[in-house]
Design a protein around this motif. Structure first.
Motif, mmCIF file in Angstrom:
data_model
loop_
_atom_site.group_PDB
_atom_site.id
_atom_site.type_symbol
_atom_site.label_atom_id
_atom_site.label_comp_id
_atom_site.label_asym_id
_atom_site.label_seq_id
_atom_site.Cartn_x
_atom_site.Cartn_y
_atom_site.Cartn_z
ATOM 1 N N GLU A 87 0.829 -1.211 0.000
ATOM 2 C CA GLU A 87 0.000 0.000 0.000
ATOM 3 C C GLU A 87 0.863 1.260 0.000
ATOM 4 O O GLU A 87 0.619 2.201 -0.763
ATOM 5 N N SER A 88 1.882 1.303 0.858
ATOM 6 C CA SER A 88 2.725 2.502 0.909
ATOM 7 C C SER A 88 3.591 2.633 -0.336
ATOM 8 O O SER A 88 3.907 3.749 -0.771
ATOM 9 N N VAL A 89 3.968 1.510 -0.940
ATOM 10 C CA VAL A 89 4.740 1.567 -2.186
ATOM 11 C C VAL A 89 3.888 2.122 -3.328
ATOM 12 O O VAL A 89 4.394 2.826 -4.208
ATOM 13 N N LYS A 120 12.734 -8.850 6.303
ATOM 14 C CA LYS A 120 12.426 -10.125 5.661
ATOM 15 C C LYS A 120 11.005 -10.608 5.918
ATOM 16 O O LYS A 120 10.513 -11.489 5.197
ATOM 17 N N ASP A 121 10.312 -10.046 6.919
ATOM 18 C CA ASP A 121 8.939 -10.470 7.175
ATOM 19 C C ASP A 121 7.915 -9.624 6.420
ATOM 20 O O ASP A 121 6.710 -9.767 6.619
ATOM 21 N N LYS A 122 8.390 -8.725 5.547
ATOM 22 C CA LYS A 122 7.490 -7.953 4.702
ATOM 23 C C LYS A 122 7.215 -8.721 3.403
ATOM 24 O O LYS A 122 7.944 -9.642 3.037
ATOM 25 N N ASP A 123 6.186 -8.295 2.681
ATOM 26 C CA ASP A 123 5.865 -8.917 1.398
ATOM 27 C C ASP A 123 6.754 -8.276 0.342
ATOM 28 O O ASP A 123 6.339 -7.348 -0.366
ATOM 29 N N ILE A 124 7.966 -8.775 0.241
ATOM 30 C CA ILE A 124 8.979 -8.161 -0.621
ATOM 31 C C ILE A 124 8.550 -8.217 -2.082
ATOM 32 O O ILE A 124 8.618 -7.220 -2.803
ATOM 33 N N PHE A 125 8.088 -9.381 -2.535
ATOM 34 C CA PHE A 125 7.713 -9.524 -3.936
ATOM 35 C C PHE A 125 6.573 -8.581 -4.313
ATOM 36 O O PHE A 125 6.649 -7.847 -5.307
ATOM 37 N N ALA A 126 5.487 -8.581 -3.526
ATOM 38 C CA ALA A 126 4.330 -7.747 -3.855
ATOM 39 C C ALA A 126 4.687 -6.265 -3.848
ATOM 40 O O ALA A 126 4.176 -5.485 -4.661
ATOM 41 N N SER A 127 5.573 -5.866 -2.942
ATOM 42 C CA SER A 127 5.983 -4.460 -2.872
ATOM 43 C C SER A 127 6.812 -4.071 -4.090
ATOM 44 O O SER A 127 6.556 -3.041 -4.736
ATOM 45 N N LEU A 134 17.006 -9.559 -1.754
ATOM 46 C CA LEU A 134 16.277 -8.584 -2.557
ATOM 47 C C LEU A 134 16.647 -8.707 -4.030
ATOM 48 O O LEU A 134 15.783 -8.635 -4.917
ATOM 49 N N LYS A 135 17.937 -8.917 -4.275
ATOM 50 C CA LYS A 135 18.400 -9.068 -5.664
ATOM 51 C C LYS A 135 17.746 -10.281 -6.320
ATOM 52 O O LYS A 135 17.327 -10.223 -7.491
ATOM 53 N N SER A 136 17.629 -11.367 -5.576
ATOM 54 C CA SER A 136 17.021 -12.582 -6.113
ATOM 55 C C SER A 136 15.575 -12.327 -6.529
ATOM 56 O O SER A 136 15.130 -12.799 -7.589
ATOM 57 N N VAL A 137 14.834 -11.581 -5.712
ATOM 58 C CA VAL A 137 13.446 -11.266 -6.054
ATOM 59 C C VAL A 137 13.387 -10.426 -7.327
ATOM 60 O O VAL A 137 12.586 -10.683 -8.230
ATOM 61 N N LEU A 138 14.243 -9.419 -7.402
ATOM 62 C CA LEU A 138 14.239 -8.534 -8.564
ATOM 63 C C LEU A 138 14.638 -9.268 -9.848
ATOM 64 O O LEU A 138 14.010 -9.103 -10.894
#
Length: 429
Positions: A310-312, A336-343, A370-374
């Motif tokens: 939401e904030s993103v 790490k407990d945030k929804d990294i992918f969705a953000s 983070l790099k892996s997700v991106l």
């Protein structure tokens, strides 16, 4: 180094010593529930008769809404106490009276009071600090006490008090391990700050059915955004109206208008007669640390605590409103407990290069994660990404490799903002 105070109770020489003590009291950073807090709260026997209490919950917008509400009430001559978390620089930021900190000694004194009252009852760092903050504000007897909920609402330590007004800013998915993985479940937790027949404001554009059902079952005196109050934007101004009140041609504050609209509804519910000139002044001068805050020029460097989908989304809108054609550079650190992918899915296409950093805290994610997700999930070119062991290193590299007309945005966590604002105080920028 601990010592015995004159009253014979355990005490410490400094605020930092007390905070170290608080960190050692409970094995968990978070343990939701009011039973332990209630035991200690009842021992304190606090008197709130001089103050109206406002509880603010929500996935995003709690801090900005609380800060604007405090500013407007103060401008109108009311004495206002606030409790917010987390802090950016100094723990004392969490508790304010008319936007001023309490002294280190005042914090130490009230910590000693909580320590004596708790006996053998275990409290988390947040619970201990919340009880201390509530005690300080109750003893100050301001006209208003504004309390920002830490996590959820129903089982959060701030919910130990009886509010005169409950505000739910927005509802989105965050803290899934604690609050549930749907908006319907999360809404139930947020609604825990409401009381039967109590005055309530909901700022969410699309409130979940579960919240509407709870509002009906509790017979809440509730005002809903888009139903009982609303706002419209015309060029660089905005208009706000409810069923009985309206303001036209207001300046846009440096915050989401959704939250500013919620604050105006709260003021109306509190029966505050608003001076439009004072309102315009507060909106024009509004700035909260870490919310689209510019801290450097040539290149421009903005900080934002955007850390969930939401904030993103709001950060993305800010980027879309900037001058087109500028190279956009991301400095990112997340928990790490945030929804990294969705953000990151929402914003990955906005940036030309990425400077990723480890967050060196127990909940912090590593830059390589983070790099892996991106790269793996969002197909960002690995050649556009660099990894660093700290936010300050990532920021320095981003500034050094950017031209004077580039736009650098550091976001992803409060820790990002804390670390970079500390570099300003140390005159490193």
């Amino acid at each position: 180094m601990s010592q015995l105070s004159k009253s014979g109770r355990l005490g410490f020489n400094s605020l930092s010593a007390w905070l170290t003590h608080l960190e050692s009291l409970h094995p968990k950073d978070i343990e939701l529930g009011l039973d332990r807090v209630k035991l200690v709260f009842n021992q304190l026997n606090l008197d709130f008769s001089a103050s109206k209490i406002v509880l603010l919950a929500g996935t995003n917008g709690k801090g900005t809404s609380c800060h604007l509400l405090q500013q407007i009430l103060t401008q109108h001559g009311y004495q206002v106490g606030c409790y917010n978390s987390p802090h950016i620089h100094d723990y004392r930021e969490r508790v304010t009276l008319d936007n001023k900190w309490f002294s280190e000694q005042q914090h130490c004194d009230v910590f000693a009071q909580i320590e004596a009252a708790r006996g053998d009852t275990p409290l988390t760092y947040f619970e201990f600090g919340t009880l201390a903050a509530i005690t300080m504000l109750a003893q100050a007897k301001p006209d208003f006490i504004l309390l920002e909920v830490g996590l959820g609402g129903r089982l959060d330590a701030t919910n130990i008090v009886e509010p005169d007004l409950s505000i739910i800013t927005t509802i989105d998915i965050d803290h899934k391990d604690w609050l549930g993985d749907t908006r319907e479940l999360i809404a139930k937790e947020k609604a825990g700050i409401c009381r039967p027949h109590g005055k309530t404001i909901c700022g969410d554009f699309h409130p979940p059915v579960s919240l509407q059902q709870i509002a009906q079952s509790l017979a809440l005196d509730i005002s809903w955004q888009l139903v009982d109050f609303n706002f419209t934007v015309v060029e660089d101004k905005w208009h706000w109206h409810s069923k009985t009140l309206s303001f036209d041609n207001l300046p846009k504050p440096n915050m989401p208008l959704q939250n500013a609209s919620t604050v105006l509804a709260a003021l109306e519910k509190l029966e505050i007669t608003i001076d439009e000139q004072k309102l315009v002044s507060c909106l024009s001068n509004y700035q909260l640390a870490g919310r689209w805050q510019k801290i450097h020029s040539q290149p421009d460097l903005f900080l934002d605590v955007a850390h969930n989908p939401e904030s993103v989304k709001y950060l993305k809108k800010q980027l879309e409103n900037t001058v087109t054609g500028r190279k956009k550079v991301a400095v990112l650190g997340m928990l790490k407990d945030k929804d990294i992918f969705a953000s990151l899915e929402l914003i990955s296409a906005m940036f030309d290069s990425w400077f990723l950093a480890d967050i060196n805290q127990p909940r912090g994610a590593q830059a390589e994660t983070l790099k892996s997700v991106l790269v793996d999930n969002l197909k960002v070119d690995a050649g556009k990404i660099q990894c660093f062991s700290s936010i300050t290193q990532a920021k320095s590299a981003a500034i050094a490799e950017s031209s004077s007309d580039d736009l650098v945005v550091a976001f992803g966590s409060f820790w990002v903002v804390t670390d970079l604002l500390e570099t300003i105080s140390q005159k490193e920028l």
